[in-house]
Design an enzyme around this catalytic site. Structure first.
Site, PDB file in Angstrom:
ATOM      1  N   GLU A 286       0.836  -1.215   0.000  1.00 22.11           N
ATOM      2  CA  GLU A 286       0.000   0.000   0.000  1.00 22.11           C
ATOM      3  C   GLU A 286       0.866   1.259   0.000  1.00 22.11           C
ATOM      4  O   GLU A 286       0.552   2.239  -0.675  1.00 22.11           O
ATOM      5  CB  GLU A 286      -0.927   0.013   1.218  1.00 22.11           C
ATOM      6  CG  GLU A 286      -1.978  -1.102   1.237  1.00 22.11           C
ATOM      7  CD  GLU A 286      -2.866  -1.084   0.005  1.00 22.11           C
ATOM      8  OE1 GLU A 286      -3.188   0.007  -0.486  1.00 22.11           O
ATOM      9  OE2 GLU A 286      -3.225  -2.167  -0.488  1.00 22.11           O
ATOM     10  N   GLU A 363      -0.417  -2.284  -9.689  1.00 20.67           N
ATOM     11  CA  GLU A 363      -0.334  -3.358  -8.686  1.00 20.67           C
ATOM     12  C   GLU A 363       1.024  -4.045  -8.745  1.00 20.67           C
ATOM     13  O   GLU A 363       1.639  -4.323  -7.722  1.00 20.67           O
ATOM     14  CB  GLU A 363      -1.454  -4.383  -8.882  1.00 20.67           C
ATOM     15  CG  GLU A 363      -2.844  -3.850  -8.576  1.00 20.67           C
ATOM     16  CD  GLU A 363      -2.961  -3.274  -7.184  1.00 20.67           C
ATOM     17  OE1 GLU A 363      -2.350  -3.817  -6.248  1.00 20.67           O
ATOM     18  OE2 GLU A 363      -3.645  -2.243  -7.027  1.00 20.67           O
ATOM     19  N   ASP A 367       3.789  -4.101  -5.822  1.00 19.81           N
ATOM     20  CA  ASP A 367       4.368  -5.367  -5.357  1.00 19.81           C
ATOM     21  C   ASP A 367       5.891  -5.285  -5.368  1.00 19.81           C
ATOM     22  O   ASP A 367       6.556  -5.717  -4.420  1.00 19.81           O
ATOM     23  CB  ASP A 367       3.912  -6.528  -6.253  1.00 19.81           C
ATOM     24  CG  ASP A 367       2.551  -7.072  -5.829  1.00 19.81           C
ATOM     25  OD1 ASP A 367       2.045  -6.636  -4.773  1.00 19.81           O
ATOM     26  OD2 ASP A 367       1.994  -7.924  -6.556  1.00 19.81           O
TER      27      ASP A 367
HETATM   28 ZN   LIG Z   1      -2.578  -2.639  -4.585  1.00 18.49          ZN
END
Ligand SMILES: [Zn+2]
Length: 420
Positions: A286, A363, A367
């Site tokens: 996040e 995303e 990561d």
């Molecule tokens: Zn995410």
């Protein structure tokens, strides 16, 4: 020179074609998802065979199928409602009814029209959202919401719509009527300012209306989180645990607000189910979104799209065919706004894969950030637990996923993390 009637007929045909194409594509994709998930219900994908029992995999498949079936009903209902409101004369009918009470074209008339449309749409979608919570979520053991809480949420939401929405709507309608040819720019500035203010007051004033926030207790988790924040050079106003379990057993973590009100919120369902190093890894992901400016980029992209949309509406608003082509006989600024909000999504639907693509790219980047600042194996463990506990399907239809999914498919994501 094509006349108004020709333009109106062209617009009607274009709108009908876009609505039909978007609706059929949505139904077709849902159908593909259903078939794909059912076909892979029998076996856990090899990558997850150790961590996820067959029973959990089958529950995820049944849950996905149940949601997709409800989704298909919603798609069909959506199309019917849009048709009824536009070409079916719904907006015209409401506009004429309010004209009995308020002067046609006045601010009060416009606000009444907009609010009654919001109310109509909310009433139509209410049974389906109730079924989602008390039918599907309940059946699969995720629902924690009581009817009393559901009704209290609904009341609060309605009050918020009035308290925040009414001044905004009045301001927008006023600007549209008084700012001449540049009204679209003034409205855009107002909407952008409103969005920013909303983001600022959201964590402190709005979220607490719905949930309780308690500071994260001292212990291994808080020590890890503080160390992670220091490592990443990240300052926040506070670390909170939110009682998400009051409504659902799905787990999550998020940031809310920005600038001085920025805070980190962990769902209690996440804290109770993941080990501290796993929560740390999820939080690192996040943080990645924040550090890589994903949130700011999305807000900027939205603002740019809104500006483009308002400019287009600025070109259409004084054209009689814009109204008559979409089933409205008595033009007004409020009617223009409503038509635009109903009709544009039918055309922009086909941009969905592009938006999903960028979201999935973000995303992967988050990561990668998490891997650089926390333990990759812990992130994998955390994700697998979340897939299992949230009954997320591990075998989505590839096309459905490419079109809609904001997150990469489980298998792709885990495979990439394992090689990191
Ligand atoms: Zn995410």
């Amino acid at each position: 020179m094509p006349n108004t009637l020709t333009w109106a007929n062209t617009l009607t045909s274009l709108f009908l074609a876009a609505l039909a194409m978007a609706t059929l594509t949505r139904l077709w994709l849902a159908q593909r998802q259903l078939r794909h998930v059912r076909a892979h219900r029998g076996a856990v994908p090899p990558l997850f065979a150790e961590a996820i029992p067959l029973e959990a995999h089958q529950k995820a498949a049944d849950y996905t199928v149940a949601k997709a079936c409800l989704g298909m009903v919603e798609i069909a209902l959506d199309a019917i409602v849009i048709l009824a409101l536009t070409l079916g004369g719904g907006i015209e009918l409401l506009s004429r009814s309010w004209a009995q009470v308020f002067a046609p074209g006045s601010l009060a008339h416009g606000a009444a029209l907009l609010f009654s449309l919001v109310l109509v749409q909310a009433l139509i979608s209410l049974p389906l959202s109730a079924y989602r919570i008390f039918g599907i979520e309940q059946r699969f053991g995720f629902n924690r919401m009581t009817l009393r809480l559901f009704l209290s949420d609904l009341t609060k939401q309605a009050l918020l719509v009035v308290v925040l929405g009414l001044p905004l709507i009045l301001a927008v309608l006023w600007l549209m009527q008084h700012m001449g040819g540049l009204w679209w720019l003034c409205v855009w500035l107002t909407l952008t300012a409103f969005t920013i203010v909303l983001q600022l007051i959201f964590p402190a004033l709005i979220l607490p209306l719905f949930n309780k926030f308690t500071p994260l207790a001292e212990g291994e988790l808080s020590r890890r989180v503080v160390a992670l924040l220091q490592r990443c050079g990240f300052k926040v106003r506070g670390l909170y645990v939110m009682d998400g379990s009051k409504r659902s057993s799905h787990g999550n973590a998020f940031f809310a607000g920005f600038g001085a009100t920025k805070r980190i919120v962990l769902f209690d369902t996440l804290v109770s189910r993941l080990e501290p190093p796993e929560v740390e890894a999820v939080l690192a992901h996040e943080l990645g979104h924040y550090k890589l400016h994903h949130i700011a980029k999305m807000i900027a992209l939205n603002a740019a799209m809104t500006l483009g949309g308002l400019w287009i509406l600025g070109q259409l608003i004084d054209k009689p065919w814009f109204y008559s082509g979409l089933g409205v006989a008595t033009p007004s600024t409020a009617a223009a706004l409503v038509l635009f909000m109903l009709v544009v999504p039918q055309f922009t639907f086909f941009l969905h894969p592009l938006a999903s693509h960028f979201s999935r790219k973000h995303e992967f980047e988050a990561d990668a950030y998490a891997v650089g600042n926390a333990d990759a194996t812990k992130l994998v463990q955390a994700l697998v637990k979340l897939y299992r506990d949230n009954a997320s399907t591990l075998t989505p239809d590839p096309l459905h996923s490419a079109f809609y999914d904001s997150h990469p498919p489980a298998a792709t994501r885990i495979a990439r993390l394992r090689t990191a």
